[in-house]
Enzyme design. Sequence first.
Site, PDB file in Angstrom:
ATOM      1  N   CYS A 135       0.857  -1.195   0.000  1.00 60.75           N
ATOM      2  CA  CYS A 135       0.000   0.000   0.000  1.00 60.75           C
ATOM      3  C   CYS A 135       0.887   1.237   0.000  1.00 60.75           C
ATOM      4  O   CYS A 135       1.682   1.449   0.921  1.00 60.75           O
ATOM      5  CB  CYS A 135      -0.898  -0.018   1.232  1.00 60.75           C
ATOM      6  SG  CYS A 135      -2.164   1.269   1.234  1.00 60.75           S
ATOM      7  N   CYS A 218      -6.235  -8.892  -3.802  1.00 57.00           N
ATOM      8  CA  CYS A 218      -5.058  -8.904  -4.671  1.00 57.00           C
ATOM      9  C   CYS A 218      -4.142 -10.081  -4.381  1.00 57.00           C
ATOM     10  O   CYS A 218      -3.389 -10.521  -5.262  1.00 57.00           O
ATOM     11  CB  CYS A 218      -4.288  -7.595  -4.523  1.00 57.00           C
ATOM     12  SG  CYS A 218      -5.108  -6.168  -5.277  1.00 57.00           S
TER      13      CYS A 218
END
Length: 238
Positions: A135, A218
Amino acid sequence: MKIAIFGATGRTGRVTLGLALEQGHFWGSWVGFLGFLTAFLGCFRFRGDRAGPGFEVSVLVRDPSRLPPRPLRPPGWSWGDARDPRAVGEALRGQEGALVLLGTGSDLGPTTVMSEDKTILEAMAEHGVRKVVACLSAFLFWDPERVPERLRAVTEDHRRMERLLRDSGLPAVLVMPPHIAVDRPLTGDYEVAVGAAGGPGLLPGDLGADLGHFLLRCLRTDEFDGKSVYVSRHYPKE
């Protein structure tokens, strides 16, 4: 799926950890039930590791007091620093994927996060962990000159982390959300744009539990491997 989460006690990490543990608990219960049914009926062979997309979670934390209390605390946690190769290696041993959610909180100055990422990537190579989802800041989609001055130092650190991940040889997924608001509920309904900020504006919306949902998603798919992904959602005004 066996995963390690780095940054599990931060804003994004706590939400994502909670979702991963919920899914692991659900599938663990389901596997247990099917195993009992198999033994009782004796009519089919069952492989628990193929039952579904649950997670077995390991986390590495500097401050265990920031982990959720039992029974929400992950059983596979260890105490250490993400800059320590030995601690990181132990956290990654036997894992199939890693979530890198390291951040700076409210500190907007230069960080040590890049060195932590480097240590994690080196340990992943050593232990054969091939899946990483990280992230990063959505400001990486901006022209550097347009980034607000107070955010430039931390954005440059994220830019260096991006290069590190891309040069790692791993099919890394780089998730770049807008503002993170942990009080936003899980909906599973959000916008995903590959390679650019999506939505009607450059940085629309914000994300809470939906960000954690997408990060875990993901890990299960190769759809976004090697890509920068912008994910956002507009929540109705109350």
